[in-house]
Design a protein around this motif. Sequence first.
Motif, PDB file in Angstrom:
ATOM      1  N   VAL A 376     -24.524  -3.801  11.178  1.00  0.00           N
ATOM      2  CA  VAL A 376     -23.489  -3.484  10.192  1.00  0.00           C
ATOM      3  C   VAL A 376     -22.445  -2.510  10.736  1.00  0.00           C
ATOM      4  N   ALA A 377     -22.747  -1.761  11.776  1.00  0.00           N
ATOM      5  CA  ALA A 377     -21.796  -0.794  12.323  1.00  0.00           C
ATOM      6  C   ALA A 377     -20.578  -1.510  12.898  1.00  0.00           C
ATOM      7  N   ALA A 378     -19.418  -0.845  12.816  1.00  0.00           N
ATOM      8  CA  ALA A 378     -18.172  -1.442  13.316  1.00  0.00           C
ATOM      9  C   ALA A 378     -17.451  -0.499  14.271  1.00  0.00           C
ATOM     10  N   ASP A 379     -18.144   0.481  14.822  1.00  0.00           N
ATOM     11  CA  ASP A 379     -17.479   1.452  15.692  1.00  0.00           C
ATOM     12  C   ASP A 379     -16.910   0.804  16.950  1.00  0.00           C
ATOM     13  N   GLU A 380     -17.596  -0.208  17.481  1.00  0.00           N
ATOM     14  CA  GLU A 380     -17.081  -0.877  18.672  1.00  0.00           C
ATOM     15  C   GLU A 380     -15.804  -1.666  18.357  1.00  0.00           C
ATOM     16  N   ALA A 391      -2.813   1.803  24.117  1.00  0.00           N
ATOM     17  CA  ALA A 391      -2.264   1.071  25.253  1.00  0.00           C
ATOM     18  C   ALA A 391      -0.897   0.476  24.933  1.00  0.00           C
ATOM     19  N   ALA A 392      -0.649   0.187  23.654  1.00  0.00           N
ATOM     20  CA  ALA A 392       0.645  -0.360  23.241  1.00  0.00           C
ATOM     21  C   ALA A 392       1.687   0.727  23.017  1.00  0.00           C
ATOM     22  N   GLY A 393       1.304   1.979  23.254  1.00  0.00           N
ATOM     23  CA  GLY A 393       2.244   3.083  23.096  1.00  0.00           C
ATOM     24  C   GLY A 393       2.161   3.783  21.766  1.00  0.00           C
ATOM     25  N   GLY A 394       1.114   3.517  21.010  1.00  0.00           N
ATOM     26  CA  GLY A 394       0.959   4.124  19.703  1.00  0.00           C
ATOM     27  C   GLY A 394       0.116   5.380  19.730  1.00  0.00           C
ATOM     28  N   PRO A 395      -0.104   5.985  18.559  1.00  0.00           N
ATOM     29  CA  PRO A 395      -0.878   7.218  18.487  1.00  0.00           C
ATOM     30  C   PRO A 395      -2.371   6.966  18.678  1.00  0.00           C
ATOM     31  N   ALA A 396      -3.102   8.020  18.961  1.00  0.00           N
ATOM     32  CA  ALA A 396      -4.557   7.944  19.085  1.00  0.00           C
ATOM     33  C   ALA A 396      -5.151   8.066  17.681  1.00  0.00           C
ATOM     34  N   TYR A 397      -5.183   6.949  16.977  1.00  0.00           N
ATOM     35  CA  TYR A 397      -5.683   6.954  15.603  1.00  0.00           C
ATOM     36  C   TYR A 397      -7.168   7.320  15.566  1.00  0.00           C
ATOM     37  N   GLU A 398      -7.539   8.100  14.565  1.00  0.00           N
ATOM     38  CA  GLU A 398      -8.936   8.268  14.204  1.00  0.00           C
ATOM     39  C   GLU A 398      -9.232   7.317  13.051  1.00  0.00           C
ATOM     40  N   TRP A 399     -10.505   7.117  12.729  1.00  0.00           N
ATOM     41  CA  TRP A 399     -10.846   6.217  11.643  1.00  0.00           C
ATOM     42  C   TRP A 399     -11.944   6.788  10.764  1.00  0.00           C
ATOM     43  N   ARG A 400     -11.971   6.281   9.536  1.00  0.00           N
ATOM     44  CA  ARG A 400     -13.034   6.592   8.597  1.00  0.00           C
ATOM     45  C   ARG A 400     -13.374   5.311   7.834  1.00  0.00           C
ATOM     46  N   GLY A 401     -14.641   5.112   7.590  1.00  0.00           N
ATOM     47  CA  GLY A 401     -15.086   3.958   6.822  1.00  0.00           C
ATOM     48  C   GLY A 401     -16.533   4.131   6.428  1.00  0.00           C
ATOM     49  N   ILE A 402     -17.064   3.171   5.719  1.00  0.00           N
ATOM     50  CA  ILE A 402     -18.465   3.170   5.310  1.00  0.00           C
ATOM     51  C   ILE A 402     -19.048   1.802   5.637  1.00  0.00           C
ATOM     52  N   ASP A 403     -20.144   1.797   6.374  1.00  0.00           N
ATOM     53  CA  ASP A 403     -20.798   0.530   6.697  1.00  0.00           C
ATOM     54  C   ASP A 403     -21.419  -0.070   5.443  1.00  0.00           C
ATOM     55  N   PRO A 404     -21.210  -1.372   5.205  1.00  0.00           N
ATOM     56  CA  PRO A 404     -21.803  -2.010   4.027  1.00  0.00           C
ATOM     57  C   PRO A 404     -23.288  -2.290   4.230  1.00  0.00           C
ATOM     58  N   VAL A 405     -23.963  -2.605   3.130  1.00  0.00           N
ATOM     59  CA  VAL A 405     -25.312  -3.164   3.222  1.00  0.00           C
ATOM     60  C   VAL A 405     -25.176  -4.574   3.790  1.00  0.00           C
ATOM     61  N   ASP A 437     -21.940   6.738   0.999  1.00  0.00           N
ATOM     62  CA  ASP A 437     -22.564   5.627   1.714  1.00  0.00           C
ATOM     63  C   ASP A 437     -22.333   4.356   0.919  1.00  0.00           C
ATOM     64  N   ALA A 438     -22.961   3.258   1.363  1.00  0.00           N
ATOM     65  CA  ALA A 438     -22.666   1.947   0.782  1.00  0.00           C
ATOM     66  C   ALA A 438     -22.990   1.864  -0.699  1.00  0.00           C
ATOM     67  N   SER A 439     -23.965   2.630  -1.163  1.00  0.00           N
ATOM     68  CA  SER A 439     -24.417   2.486  -2.552  1.00  0.00           C
ATOM     69  C   SER A 439     -24.127   3.702  -3.423  1.00  0.00           C
ATOM     70  N   SER A 470     -18.852  -8.815  -2.817  1.00  0.00           N
ATOM     71  CA  SER A 470     -17.434  -8.557  -2.611  1.00  0.00           C
ATOM     72  C   SER A 470     -17.261  -7.166  -2.019  1.00  0.00           C
ATOM     73  N   ARG A 471     -16.111  -6.950  -1.399  1.00  0.00           N
ATOM     74  CA  ARG A 471     -15.851  -5.684  -0.742  1.00  0.00           C
ATOM     75  C   ARG A 471     -15.627  -4.576  -1.759  1.00  0.00           C
ATOM     76  N   LYS A 472     -16.315  -3.452  -1.562  1.00  0.00           N
ATOM     77  CA  LYS A 472     -16.165  -2.322  -2.457  1.00  0.00           C
ATOM     78  C   LYS A 472     -14.968  -1.470  -2.021  1.00  0.00           C
ATOM     79  N   PRO A 473     -14.197  -0.939  -2.976  1.00  0.00           N
ATOM     80  CA  PRO A 473     -13.032  -0.132  -2.601  1.00  0.00           C
ATOM     81  C   PRO A 473     -13.451   1.133  -1.854  1.00  0.00           C
ATOM     82  N   LEU A 474     -12.652   1.499  -0.869  1.00  0.00           N
ATOM     83  CA  LEU A 474     -12.886   2.690  -0.057  1.00  0.00           C
ATOM     84  C   LEU A 474     -11.844   3.740  -0.426  1.00  0.00           C
ATOM     85  N   ALA A 475     -12.313   4.895  -0.875  1.00  0.00           N
ATOM     86  CA  ALA A 475     -11.421   5.990  -1.265  1.00  0.00           C
ATOM     87  C   ALA A 475     -11.475   7.094  -0.228  1.00  0.00           C
TER      88      ALA A 475
END
Length: 626
Positions: A376-380, A391-405, A437-439, A470-475
């Motif tokens: 379920v992880a999507a870090d890669e 590599a395309a010349g953009g910023p070094a974005y960080e990310w946040r998310g929650i892995d689903p069940v 977390d997911a729940s 269905s996908r749960k909203p991420l706040a």
Amino acid sequence: MPSSLPRTARRSLPTLSRTAPRTAAVPAVVAAALAAGLLATGPATAADTADTVRIHDIQGNTRISPLAGQQVSGVTGVVTGVRTYGSRGFWFQDTQADDNPATSEGVFVFTGSAPTVAVGDAVTVSGTVTEYVPGGTSSGNQSLTQITKPTVAVTSSGNPVPAPVVVSARSVPSLYAPEGDPAAGGSINGRTLEPGRYALDHYESLEGTNVRIGSSRVVGATDPYNELWVTVKPHENDNRRGGTVYGSYTAQNTGRLQIQSLTPVSQTPFPKANVGDWLTGTTEGPLDFNQFGGYTLTARTLGTVADRGLERETTEKQHRSELAVATYNVENLDPTDAQEKFDALAKAVVENLASPDIVALEEIQDNNGAKNDGTVAADETLKKFTDAIVAAGGPAYEWRGIDPVNNKDGGEPGGNIRQVFLFNPERVSFTDRDGGDASTATGVVREQGRAALTHSPGRIDPANTAWDNSRKPLAGEFTFRGRTVFVVANHFGSKGGDESLVSHRQPPNRSSEVKRLQQAQAVNAFVKDVLEVQRTADVVVLGDINDFEFSATTKALTDGGALHAAVTSLPRSERYSYVYQGNSQVLDQILTSPSIRRFEYDSVHINAEFAEQDSDHDPQVLRFRP
């Protein structure tokens, strides 16, 4: 869907034909039509006098043949088209038309194997009249009248093809379809066709007939299945980029026609066309009906594509004091995708979207994509994408998310799609609040007189049955120039299960709206919770809403003035993020709370109008000063 079913899965068939075998649904539709009183069950009909049966007798003046389920013999005509792939068979047409404009003079003969006839053959056909429903009776599609299990005799060859019926802006009525009969479940099957009054009746009256269009504008780009869409009404809800905008359930675009070629692509490649190009010259062939678009001109003679040079758009760069928030559906992105896809999407973020401060991504898949092994992880996935942005010349974005069940959020089995926030840490900061977390549902509390989330990132009401499969909203809670901004990333339920615009029920049944309405109500309630704590809170709700700006879903999201649909700030002709069956339409949206009074909104057209796409959605960008 709807403009219909934009998120339904597509299948791969030989030579990219998408027509299923034509036998399975026949008994069911005949039985259903008999039960509804739409088929002849009384005394002898023309079928009992074989030498008098003509094609217009078979077609009749409604959508259901009066001879459905019966044997016919000695039906004569000239072959107008031969299909040697997919649903194999041929069309033939009576050379002596009757005087009833509601009865077609052509019909399809389903052979199941490569036909042995040629265009221009005069033939005599015997067989069973059937009504085939592409997609099955549960799809709600209209049926196609055809002759099955045929015996075919060629009586002569080299005959002229019957003159085509010209389909044009003048011939196609402006009204789309009659209202269905409530006593028949909303079906229009039993209604006598009025081809001079309704567009669907006009096309149905030409089912199987040799038709022709002149030079016509492309309103749906060539797709992977070797088909495109044109309009014979160049001024019908047109926009500056060449599309036909879908603006209302009650104002359908009547001039759209799907175009396919009867020549296998192995012999002649199908032309590549973008929206706004023109299919010039003459396109001529039998008018078919299929599951993936309804009425389709199957071209025996195909026009030439004239490239009008449509270019991909680039949005403005945000000012230093402006926060730029974007949403982008990246279409099932995972590490097994080619590096070229990552690079193209990254380039779009940097160049076309001007490196927004916050990007809500939809359809990020887990680290091994559709491999259904519990991952379920999507870090890669995210590292590969953010590295490509750098590599395309953009910023070094960080990310946040929650892995689903695992396998609980819909989408491709094993893919575990989810929404994710990217943010530029040099421009904006993320407020991390543990426990999400997911729940576990995030909530709203008051801190120092202002609204705050209990979990950031956190999911909104994940136990609500509206989010089943269905996908749960991420706040998330962000800070920009000292001001808190709440962002909610969404991917609402798809339009799968909705009946198409060419359904035999009019208006079509849009069953998928029920879930999206519930989802919208849940998000609206959350936003109201934020505003109850802090009336002046800046809230941005965005994502793949999978619904139109005029839909009940959008009305539920904006209920009580909690949100405003930013897309409505655009002229009507510019309101679209997706092109489906020749309709340019809204699926992706950004909505704002009342405190965000002044903003710039841009639907950045880089995918949906093009034959070559990095995603099937166009991204959206909102710029404002918090």
